[in-house]
Design an enzyme around this catalytic site. Structure first.
Site, PDB file in Angstrom:
ATOM      1  N   GLU A  35       0.773  -1.173   0.089  1.00 31.12           N
ATOM      2  CA  GLU A  35      -0.047  -0.045   0.137  1.00 31.12           C
ATOM      3  C   GLU A  35       0.643   1.224  -0.151  1.00 31.12           C
ATOM      4  O   GLU A  35       0.530   2.391  -0.705  1.00 31.12           O
ATOM      5  CB  GLU A  35      -0.719   0.113   1.375  1.00 31.12           C
ATOM      6  CG  GLU A  35      -1.870  -1.265   1.412  1.00 31.12           C
ATOM      7  CD  GLU A  35      -3.196  -0.755   0.809  1.00 31.12           C
ATOM      8  OE1 GLU A  35      -3.458   0.362   0.704  1.00 31.12           O
ATOM      9  OE2 GLU A  35      -3.846  -1.694   0.558  1.00 31.12           O
ATOM     10  N   HIS A  37       3.608   1.668  -1.445  1.00 29.75           N
ATOM     11  CA  HIS A  37       4.268   2.059  -3.098  1.00 29.75           C
ATOM     12  C   HIS A  37       3.062   2.617  -3.750  1.00 29.75           C
ATOM     13  O   HIS A  37       3.088   3.566  -4.523  1.00 29.75           O
ATOM     14  CB  HIS A  37       4.582   0.772  -3.695  1.00 29.75           C
ATOM     15  CG  HIS A  37       5.983   0.202  -3.063  1.00 29.75           C
ATOM     16  ND1 HIS A  37       6.037  -1.000  -2.437  1.00 29.75           N
ATOM     17  CD2 HIS A  37       7.277   0.894  -2.946  1.00 29.75           C
ATOM     18  CE1 HIS A  37       7.035  -1.235  -2.008  1.00 29.75           C
ATOM     19  NE2 HIS A  37       7.941  -0.199  -2.562  1.00 29.75           N
ATOM     20  N   GLN A  61      23.170  -1.815  -3.026  1.00 30.33           N
ATOM     21  CA  GLN A  61      22.756  -1.170  -1.907  1.00 30.33           C
ATOM     22  C   GLN A  61      22.612  -2.216  -0.582  1.00 30.33           C
ATOM     23  O   GLN A  61      22.280  -1.991   0.471  1.00 30.33           O
ATOM     24  CB  GLN A  61      21.484  -0.238  -1.925  1.00 30.33           C
ATOM     25  CG  GLN A  61      20.137  -1.223  -2.103  1.00 30.33           C
ATOM     26  CD  GLN A  61      18.958  -0.258  -2.443  1.00 30.33           C
ATOM     27  OE1 GLN A  61      18.911   0.239  -3.684  1.00 30.33           O
ATOM     28  NE2 GLN A  61      18.180   0.179  -1.471  1.00 30.33           N
ATOM     29  N   GLN A 155      17.066   8.134   3.595  1.00 29.37           N
ATOM     30  CA  GLN A 155      17.416   7.959   2.136  1.00 29.37           C
ATOM     31  C   GLN A 155      16.967   9.291   1.250  1.00 29.37           C
ATOM     32  O   GLN A 155      17.462   9.814   0.558  1.00 29.37           O
ATOM     33  CB  GLN A 155      16.475   6.701   1.616  1.00 29.37           C
ATOM     34  CG  GLN A 155      16.522   6.561   0.014  1.00 29.37           C
ATOM     35  CD  GLN A 155      16.026   5.084  -0.306  1.00 29.37           C
ATOM     36  OE1 GLN A 155      16.479   4.224  -0.251  1.00 29.37           O
ATOM     37  NE2 GLN A 155      14.575   5.215  -0.480  1.00 29.37           N
TER      38      GLN A 155
END
Ligand code: PAF
Length: 282
Positions: A35, A37, A61, A155
């Site tokens: 949800e 995204h 990463q 991030q």
């Protein structure tokens, strides 16, 4: 829905779109969509003519090879979910060689303090990997806007710095954290939790909420000690770090200053699964 595996085909579609004067929004993901995204796609749809979702589990990463191996994958399920929110969405799902060529290695960036604390401290090389893939995606796709969730707040700040330092003409938009009914921040990793861990993990958000309550009257040291004590004997969760930091610079603080925005950050393990969350304190 259009699915692109190769960058050239996508770039041709992007050029056509731009020649028609339309705007493009990018939602970068590593798949295992949830949800959170989907809400990024919905936000992007509201202000962009066309949305492209990239689905790529970026190997550079991951500092831990087992974490990369365990990372949930399922392209068809992701496509079915995207169809429910935007049947016209474009999906870019490249192979690693399409992005990296033969050498799957990170570029080295100077993100300063932003990459030295919290996730940067506990996941060596993680942000170089994120920076590398996001820069590639921005350069290949050339979106007008790109959408990232605030669950990965560190991030988000690093990507803001990346676009500024590299002069990438993309507007980076941070979107609110979506939560499960018990408060656990939505994450692809939640799929890896057993039912008991998933229920117990609500403790992370509950602790952040209590820290916010304490922030009005108590010192940063007091709150940090209090959080450590809460996790000390927790039967399911193991605290990796709790930090209170300035929202813009992510500098750890000892004393609050007037006019500054602060956030609290937690990383904790439920079994082998590493969970992160954060909350604005003022
Ligand atoms: O947040 C993520 O899912 C990833 O770090 C990103 C931004 C898609 C880069 O691989």
């Amino acid at each position: 829905m259009q699915i692109f595996k190769e960058k050239e085909a996508l770039q041709t579609a992007v050029s056509k779109l731009k020649s028609e004067g339309k705007t493009l929004g990018l939602v970068p993901t590593m798949g295992a969509l949830h949800e959170g995204h989907l809400s990024l796609v919905t936000n992007a749809e509201k202000i962009c003519d066309q949305v492209v979702v990239s689905i790529f589990v970026n190997p550079t990463q991951f500092n831990n090879p087992q974490d990369l191996e365990k990372y949930p994958r399922g392209l068809q399920k992701d496509l079915d979910l995207l169809e429910t929110v935007d049947p016209d969405v474009w999906v870019f799902a490249p192979m690693a060689s399409e992005l990296y060529g033969e050498k799957v290695v990170s570029e080295k960036f100077e993100f300063g303090n932003l990459a030295e604390v919290m996730e940067g401290k506990f996941r060596a090389g993680h942000f170089d990997g994120v920076g590398t893939v996001v820069k590639m995606l921005f350069e290949i796709i050339k979106p007008h806007k790109a959408f990232f969730g605030q669950k990965d707040f560190q991030q988000l700040q690093i990507i803001r710095k990346l676009t500024e330092d590299q002069k990438l003409p993309v507007e980076v938009i941070g979107c609110p954290i979506l939560r499960e009914p018990n408060g656990l921040a939505r994450s692809s990793r939640n799929e890896l939790l057993n039912p008991n861990q998933r229920e117990s993990a609500s403790f992370i958000h509950e602790t952040l909420l209590k820290s916010r309550d304490l922030f009005g009257t108590k010192s940063v040291n007091y709150i940090t000690d209090w959080v450590n004590a809460q996790f000390k004997d927790h039967p399911v969760l193991k605290l990796e770090y709790f930090e209170i930091a300035e929202a813009d610079t992510l500098k750890k603080i000892n004393k609050k200053r007037e006019g500054q925005n602060y956030r609290a950050f937690i990383a904790a393990y439920a079994g082998e699964v590493r969970l992160i969350d954060n909350l604005a304190l003022n």
